[in-house]
Design an enzyme around this catalytic site. Structure first.
Site, PDB file in Angstrom:
ATOM      1  N   TYR A 141      29.518  92.120  53.154  1.00  0.00           N
ATOM      2  CA  TYR A 141      30.516  92.456  53.889  1.00  0.00           C
ATOM      3  C   TYR A 141      31.174  93.697  53.940  1.00  0.00           C
ATOM      4  O   TYR A 141      31.814  94.306  54.960  1.00  0.00           O
ATOM      5  CB  TYR A 141      31.734  91.651  53.610  1.00  0.00           C
ATOM      6  CG  TYR A 141      31.684  89.998  53.896  1.00  0.00           C
ATOM      7  CD1 TYR A 141      30.454  89.605  54.616  1.00  0.00           C
ATOM      8  CD2 TYR A 141      32.381  89.094  53.456  1.00  0.00           C
ATOM      9  CE1 TYR A 141      30.279  88.318  54.961  1.00  0.00           C
ATOM     10  CE2 TYR A 141      32.225  87.781  53.529  1.00  0.00           C
ATOM     11  CZ  TYR A 141      31.050  87.509  54.346  1.00  0.00           C
ATOM     12  OH  TYR A 141      30.998  85.895  54.662  1.00  0.00           O
ATOM     13  N   LYS A 191      20.993  83.744  44.687  1.00  0.00           N
ATOM     14  CA  LYS A 191      19.712  83.775  45.256  1.00  0.00           C
ATOM     15  C   LYS A 191      18.659  84.372  44.590  1.00  0.00           C
ATOM     16  O   LYS A 191      18.126  85.225  45.240  1.00  0.00           O
ATOM     17  CB  LYS A 191      20.061  83.797  46.829  1.00  0.00           C
ATOM     18  CG  LYS A 191      18.701  83.019  47.608  1.00  0.00           C
ATOM     19  CD  LYS A 191      18.712  81.679  47.538  1.00  0.00           C
ATOM     20  CE  LYS A 191      17.702  81.382  48.566  1.00  0.00           C
ATOM     21  NZ  LYS A 191      17.162  79.918  48.424  1.00  0.00           N
ATOM     22  N   ASP A 223      21.634  77.275  47.990  1.00  0.00           N
ATOM     23  CA  ASP A 223      21.153  76.305  48.998  1.00  0.00           C
ATOM     24  C   ASP A 223      21.414  74.970  48.361  1.00  0.00           C
ATOM     25  O   ASP A 223      21.761  74.081  48.531  1.00  0.00           O
ATOM     26  CB  ASP A 223      19.909  76.541  49.548  1.00  0.00           C
ATOM     27  CG  ASP A 223      18.860  77.021  48.487  1.00  0.00           C
ATOM     28  OD1 ASP A 223      19.296  77.427  47.341  1.00  0.00           O
ATOM     29  OD2 ASP A 223      17.742  76.937  48.972  1.00  0.00           O
ATOM     30  N   ASP A 247      32.352  82.615  50.119  1.00  0.00           N
ATOM     31  CA  ASP A 247      32.809  82.493  51.436  1.00  0.00           C
ATOM     32  C   ASP A 247      32.599  81.037  51.985  1.00  0.00           C
ATOM     33  O   ASP A 247      33.298  80.165  52.159  1.00  0.00           O
ATOM     34  CB  ASP A 247      32.698  83.533  52.249  1.00  0.00           C
ATOM     35  CG  ASP A 247      33.255  83.583  53.563  1.00  0.00           C
ATOM     36  OD1 ASP A 247      34.130  82.605  53.614  1.00  0.00           O
ATOM     37  OD2 ASP A 247      33.227  84.374  54.565  1.00  0.00           O
ATOM     38  N   ASP A 251      34.742  77.241  51.457  1.00  0.00           N
ATOM     39  CA  ASP A 251      35.267  76.390  52.419  1.00  0.00           C
ATOM     40  C   ASP A 251      34.817  75.053  52.316  1.00  0.00           C
ATOM     41  O   ASP A 251      35.306  73.997  52.725  1.00  0.00           O
ATOM     42  CB  ASP A 251      34.720  77.104  53.590  1.00  0.00           C
ATOM     43  CG  ASP A 251      35.448  78.384  54.406  1.00  0.00           C
ATOM     44  OD1 ASP A 251      36.554  78.445  53.395  1.00  0.00           O
ATOM     45  OD2 ASP A 251      35.300  78.984  55.129  1.00  0.00           O
TER      46      ASP A 251
END
Length: 359
Positions: A141, A191, A223, A247, A251
């Site tokens: 980001y 990852k 994942d 992020d 959620d």
């Protein structure tokens, strides 16, 4: 006298902040404190009044305070303005100004709201109590270079994911310390099978684990972690991850509890003040209608007492009061179920405050 800077923001923000103040007054009275508040503009309200989403006066007020409590920012009214001055830039801006690099999001399912979870009853019955710790100021980001260009003769866009070891170490420290105070299990999500950034992330946490022999460290690819959160959330205690992955996972974890109207958060830095906010948005469609659920904001206040002031009794008093109100059958529209009593935002805040007074 400790000072709390209030940033009501937009949409339902002023309504839910008003209920948090009501609960703060109850805590002041019961525990003999003298917390004071100061209100500043941020988000769309600040754009309308000052032309920018984060005025210097708001930054100064936040820096001068001992803690910051935010309502919500944004709404369709400001969707068409220049991207760099949209309301959400105010939130990114205050995080940067206060050096807030860690977002702490509890995802706990109150037993009284078990029906609201989207998971099977047999999974829910095992309990959901997870903390997701997300790095806030690094990663893809914020990495540079970024932008638009051309590649092989056609339009392209690019972003850069980058983390320095020191950035990983400081967020990992919060992860380990948080796990140490809970069930002593920390899951690091990355990852590393694809990304060099994640390889550095995993190596750093593995090395740091030697300093926390009482904490069990595990690793999951993002994942798989997303799948495991839905399949068996009770296996998790504390999750720590990068800005992008955190992020998404925070959620997802939030929705395991059934309503984002119930979930608080804290954004922490090296010093302070820290910032506390509900994870939901400004909900402009119900703003001003007394329909909002203030419990996430009230529970954010509980996190404030715990993290900013080390006042565990006060934090638990708020959380216990919320549980008692739910046990008594009171519900806002987002968590309503058959046979319960529907109340509005203001009444819900009053119920929690009154329960603290009667403790």
């Amino acid at each position: 006298m400790p000072t709390i800077c209030l940033l009501p923001g937009d949409g339902i923000g002023p309504e839910i902040i008003a209920q948090a103040v009501k609960v703060l007054h109850a805590v002041n009275e019961v525990f003999g404190h003298r917390f004071s508040t100061e209100t500043a503009l941020m988000g769309g309200a600040a754009i309308d009044a000052c032309g920018v989403p984060l005025p210097e006066a708001a930054v100064a007020a936040c820096r001068a305070s001992d803690a910051v409590v935010l309502g919500a920012v944004g709404g369709p009214k400001w969707d068409e303005i220049e991207r760099d001055i949209r309301p959400e830039r105010g939130l990114l801006g205050i995080r940067k100004e206060l050096g807030l690099f860690a977002n702490v999001r509890p995802a706990m399912l109150f037993s009284q709201l078990a029906h609201a979870s989207f998971l099977r009853p047999d999974i829910v019955s095992q309990g959901i109590d997870i903390v997701v710790i997300r790095e806030l100021t690094g990663g893809v980001y914020f990495g540079t270079p970024k932008g638009f260009g051309t590649r092989d003769g056609e339009q392209a866009a690019f972003n850069t994911m980058i983390y320095k070891r020191s950035e990983i170490e400081r967020i990992a420290t919060i992860g380990f310390e948080t796990a140490r105070k809970r069930k002593k299990r920390l899951c690091s999500v990355d990852k590393a099978n694809v990304l060099e950034v994640s390889q550095l992330w995993r190596e750093t946490l593995t090395r740091m684990a030697a300093d926390y022999p009482d904490v069990e460290l595990s690793h999951l690819y993002v994942d798989n972690a997303a799948m495991q959160l839905v399949r068996n959330p009770c296996q998790f205690d504390v999750i720590v991850s990068s800005n992008l992955f955190g992020d998404m996972l925070s959620d997802e974890a939030a929705m395991l509890t059934g309503s984002i109207g119930m979930l608080p958060s804290a954004s922490l830095g090296s010093t302070g003040p820290y910032l506390y906010e509900p994870i939901h948005g400004s909900a402009p469609d119900i703003a001003g209608q007394d329909k909002a659920n203030p419990l996430a904001t009230i529970l954010s206040l509980s996190m404030m007492f715990r993290y900013s002031f080390g006042m565990e009794d006060e934090a638990q008093a708020i959380e216990t009061a919320v549980g008692h109100v739910l046990e008594a059958g009171y519900r806002t529209a987002d968590i309503m179920e058959h046979g319960k009593m529907l109340v509005g935002c203001e009444n819900m805040g009053t119920l929690v405050a009154d329960t603290i007074f009667r403790r």
